[in-house]
Design a protein around this motif. Structure first.
Motif, short mmCIF file in Angstrom:
data_model
loop_
_atom_site.label_atom_id
_atom_site.label_comp_id
_atom_site.label_asym_id
_atom_site.label_seq_id
_atom_site.Cartn_x
_atom_site.Cartn_y
_atom_site.Cartn_z
N SER A 31 2.97 6.13 -5.54
CA SER A 31 2.69 6.24 -6.97
C SER A 31 1.54 7.19 -7.25
O SER A 31 1.62 8.05 -8.11
CB SER A 31 2.39 4.85 -7.55
OG SER A 31 2.08 4.95 -8.91
N PHE A 32 0.42 7.04 -6.47
CA PHE A 32 -0.73 7.93 -6.69
C PHE A 32 -0.38 9.37 -6.33
O PHE A 32 -0.88 10.33 -6.95
CB PHE A 32 -1.92 7.45 -5.87
CG PHE A 32 -2.57 6.20 -6.41
CD1 PHE A 32 -2.90 5.15 -5.57
CD2 PHE A 32 -2.81 6.06 -7.77
CE1 PHE A 32 -3.48 4.00 -6.06
CE2 PHE A 32 -3.38 4.92 -8.27
CZ PHE A 32 -3.72 3.88 -7.40
N ALA A 33 0.48 9.56 -5.28
CA ALA A 33 0.87 10.92 -4.92
C ALA A 33 1.68 11.57 -6.03
O ALA A 33 1.49 12.74 -6.36
CB ALA A 33 1.67 10.90 -3.61
N PRO A 91 0.81 -1.23 0.00
CA PRO A 91 0.00 0.00 0.00
C PRO A 91 0.84 1.27 0.00
O PRO A 91 0.47 2.25 -0.62
CB PRO A 91 -0.84 -0.14 1.29
CG PRO A 91 -0.88 -1.59 1.57
CD PRO A 91 0.42 -2.14 1.11
N LEU A 92 1.99 1.25 0.70
CA LEU A 92 2.83 2.45 0.71
C LEU A 92 3.36 2.75 -0.68
O LEU A 92 3.42 3.91 -1.10
CB LEU A 92 3.99 2.26 1.69
CG LEU A 92 3.65 2.43 3.18
CD1 LEU A 92 4.84 2.08 4.04
CD2 LEU A 92 3.16 3.83 3.46
N MET A 93 3.77 1.72 -1.42
CA MET A 93 4.24 1.94 -2.79
C MET A 93 3.11 2.50 -3.67
O MET A 93 3.32 3.38 -4.49
CB MET A 93 4.74 0.62 -3.37
CG MET A 93 6.03 0.11 -2.72
SD MET A 93 7.43 1.18 -3.01
CE MET A 93 7.66 0.92 -4.75
N ALA A 148 -6.26 14.67 -10.40
CA ALA A 148 -5.56 14.74 -9.12
C ALA A 148 -6.50 14.34 -7.98
O ALA A 148 -6.10 13.66 -7.03
CB ALA A 148 -5.02 16.15 -8.89
N GLY A 149 -7.78 14.77 -8.05
CA GLY A 149 -8.75 14.39 -7.02
C GLY A 149 -8.96 12.89 -6.99
O GLY A 149 -9.08 12.30 -5.90
N ARG A 203 -7.92 7.79 -4.07
CA ARG A 203 -7.31 6.47 -3.96
C ARG A 203 -6.32 6.41 -2.81
O ARG A 203 -6.21 5.39 -2.12
CB ARG A 203 -6.59 6.12 -5.27
CG ARG A 203 -7.55 5.87 -6.43
CD ARG A 203 -6.81 5.34 -7.63
NE ARG A 203 -7.74 5.02 -8.72
CZ ARG A 203 -7.38 4.47 -9.86
NH1 ARG A 203 -6.10 4.14 -10.05
NH2 ARG A 203 -8.26 4.21 -10.81
N ILE A 204 -5.61 7.51 -2.56
CA ILE A 204 -4.68 7.55 -1.42
C ILE A 204 -5.45 7.41 -0.11
O ILE A 204 -5.05 6.66 0.80
CB ILE A 204 -3.86 8.86 -1.45
CG1 ILE A 204 -2.87 8.83 -2.63
CG2 ILE A 204 -3.11 9.07 -0.14
CD1 ILE A 204 -2.11 10.11 -2.82
#
Length: 583
Positions: free
Chosen positions: A380-382, A374-376, A397-398, A403-404
């Motif tokens: 990636s989403f960030a 999940p951290l990876m 971006a939203g 997803r984050i």
């Protein structure tokens, strides 16, 4: 006592050496990982700058080709037509920001020019000689009367018989192309076949050349500044002092551009990667030192208690011998009390030590292994969200931020499940959709699979399939199986993972890969058993052991074997959800 202190000093020194070696390993691994991410971003920046340069120059190339059929170049022996042609070329140059647009006859004599900046005779130039051969000619350099960096294109014109009768010359201003580049971009420069920097967004590097050794750059005049090149893994790191706008420690990448006859190179600051590696190694060293200090204090306390207990036993024995002749009953009571005190002391010491070792094993066996995926994904989403914000796409971006948030919520559930699993507790068994769980696992590992060029073939049922279990922990089981399959196929061509949900007989989820297979299938689910190299990512050997415990807690079974055509085959057998079971 002196011997005991000597042994304790050696134990402390060995522990510190192990911590230093572990911290150094973590630093090396973290630095390489950070450089890998930095290299991917640098490749994107270099590709963007190269495409921007090629696109800018292509405008002038297409301009030269489009003008070859223009009727204004007919009958230029007439002075009036020359004046009209010059006016039209001047209008074209003004609209396209070209330095000059000219037409030369078969002998290389320039008959008409928009701004008069092209030499009167171009017969000796490489781009004009190429045009005389019926092909598009190009060249670059600093030539009179311009005395400016320019890129030249020459397109041939043909007469009615198909023979070359002249050429259209378009001169592009390199400086105007550079001014359009972003000012906050990394240092990018383009060198020609002679190794000279001809185009760059760092003007202090202009006209620097490649030295005879073939690495680095030296200025056209004056002493060469400090330069050292080092190879870190597969990455080339330059240690340079070339100016305030060029990083002192930089990751160097290059890309050949045969279309424009240049080589694009980029220098990206590598200092953040080193800082991140130092932060990771410091955190690991601090945790190890804290654990060592706690273990040392616990050992010292136990040794002190043992010494005090030995002194007490000696005193009790001395007094018992003195009173044994006076009262046999008192001797028996004292003996029983000594035995009870000794048993209690041993039980307390064993219980404290066992509790501490158990807590340590539970924490180290779960958290680092379960939260990595999940951290990876969050990282990636960030990064995607940052890129979309930079492009002004707030809606995308939203979506990434949503997803984050979902992954953060999922991480919270993973932590609760890991805590329950470490305490031998079970998550409430409920109805879950195995198809949705597989979709989530595939999505969670999607970035990793794309990076490693792994193809996932999922024979997806067109309806939900309900089983007994928990969605978070079952999802982690399939994430572990997918990532292990990707690791096993590393370095192979045509990497493929097949996923099948079999409903005939017991409900099974079958995951196949075309890797090297399993060396010892009977040991694959044992804790700390791993075939990965020391220092490899996620190579602690706990993933399959934890997965085995999760599936067993839901009443299922998991086994691994080698397929008939090679590769590993993992089968996860689960219990279907039935209404009478819920009742």
């Amino acid at each position: 006592m002196t011997g005991l202190r000597h042994r304790r000093s050696w134990v402390v020194l060995i522990f510190l050496a192990v911590v230093a070696a572990l911290a150094g390993t973590v630093w090396r691994y973290g630095y390489l990982q950070a450089l890998e991410q930095l290299a991917r971003r640098a490749e994107g920046d270099l590709a963007l700058a190269s495409d921007r340069l090629s696109t800018e120059l292509q405008v002038y190339q297409e301009l030269a080709v489009l003008l070859t059929d223009h009727p204004m170049f007919d009958a230029l022996d007439d002075p009036a037509r020359r004046v009209a042609a010059q006016a039209q070329l001047l209008e074209v140059a003004d609209k396209t920001a070209a330095l000059d647009v000219a037409y030369a006859d078969l002998s290389g004599r320039v008959l008409v020019s928009a701004n008069g900046l092209t030499p009167e005779d171009v017969s000796g130039t490489a781009y004009f000689r190429r045009a005389l051969q019926g092909a598009l000619g190009s060249d670059h350099g600093v030539r009179a009367p311009l005395n400016r960096r320019a890129y030249y294109y020459a397109a041939p014109t043909f007469d009615a018989t198909g023979h070359v009768r002249g050429a259209v010359v378009v001169v592009a201003d390199v400086a105007s192309i550079e001014l359009a580049w972003p000012g906050n971009a990394p240092a990018v420069f383009f060198t020609d076949v002679n190794g000279e920097v001809f185009i760059t967004n760092r003007f202090e590097l202009l006209f620097w050349t490649r030295p005879p050794g073939g690495i680095g750059l030296v200025p056209p005049d004056g002493p060469a500044p400090e330069f050292r090149a080092a190879q870190t893994g597969v990455h080339e790191i330059w240690n340079i002092r070339w100016g305030p706008y060029v990083p002192e420690r930089a990751l160097h990448l290059q890309r050949h551009l045969p279309i424009v006859g240049l080589t694009g190179e980029i220098l990206v600051n590598a200092a953040p990667a080193r800082r991140l590696a130092w932060l990771q190694s410091s955190a690991v060293a601090a945790i190890c030192l804290a654990f060592g200090a706690m273990l040392f204090l616990a050992t010292e306390r136990r040794r002190t208690l043992a010494q005090a207990n030995a002194v007490l036993e000696t005193r009790v024995a001395r007094r018992t011998r003195a009173l044994s002749e006076a009262n046999a009953l008192l001797r028996q009571e004292i003996s029983e009390r000594k035995e009870a005190e000794a048993a209690l002391t041993r039980a307390q010491a064993d219980l404290v030590q066992a509790g501490k070792l158990s807590a340590l094993g539970q924490m180290s066996a779960g958290i680092s292994h379960e939260l990595n995926q999940p951290l990876m994904a969050i990282r990636s989403f960030a990064e995607n969200g940052t890129e979309y914000l930079a492009r002004g796409r707030a809606d995308k971006a939203g979506e990434n931020l949503a997803r984050i948030a979902d992954l953060a919520h999922r991480m919270g559930r993973i932590i609760r499940n890991l805590r329950a699993f470490a305490r031998q507790e079970s998550e409430d068994v409920r109805q879950v959709d195995i198809v949705a769980i597989l979709d989530s696992a595939i999505e969670l590992t999607g970035a990793r699979m794309r990076q490693d060029a792994v193809t996932i073939r999922f024979v997806r049922p067109d309806r939900p399939i309900w089983v007994r279990g928990g969605d978070v922990r079952l999802g982690q089981v399939f994430v572990n199986l997918l990532t292990n399959a990707a690791d096993a196929m590393e370095g192979r061509d045509g990497k493929t993972i097949e996923i099948e949900v079999a409903e005939t007989g017991p409900l099974r989820v079958i995951i196949r890969d075309n890797g090297p297979g399993i060396d010892v299938p009977d040991k694959v689910f044992e804790p700390f058993y791993s075939t990965k190299e020391v220092g490899a990512s996620e190579g602690m050997g706990l993933g399959l052991s934890i997965s085995y415990g999760i599936v067993q807690s839901f009443g299922g079974d998991i086994r691994g074997e080698n397929g008939p055509d090679g590769g590993a085959v993992f089968t996860v057998q689960l219990e279907p959800w039935q209404a009478e079971q819920a009742a």
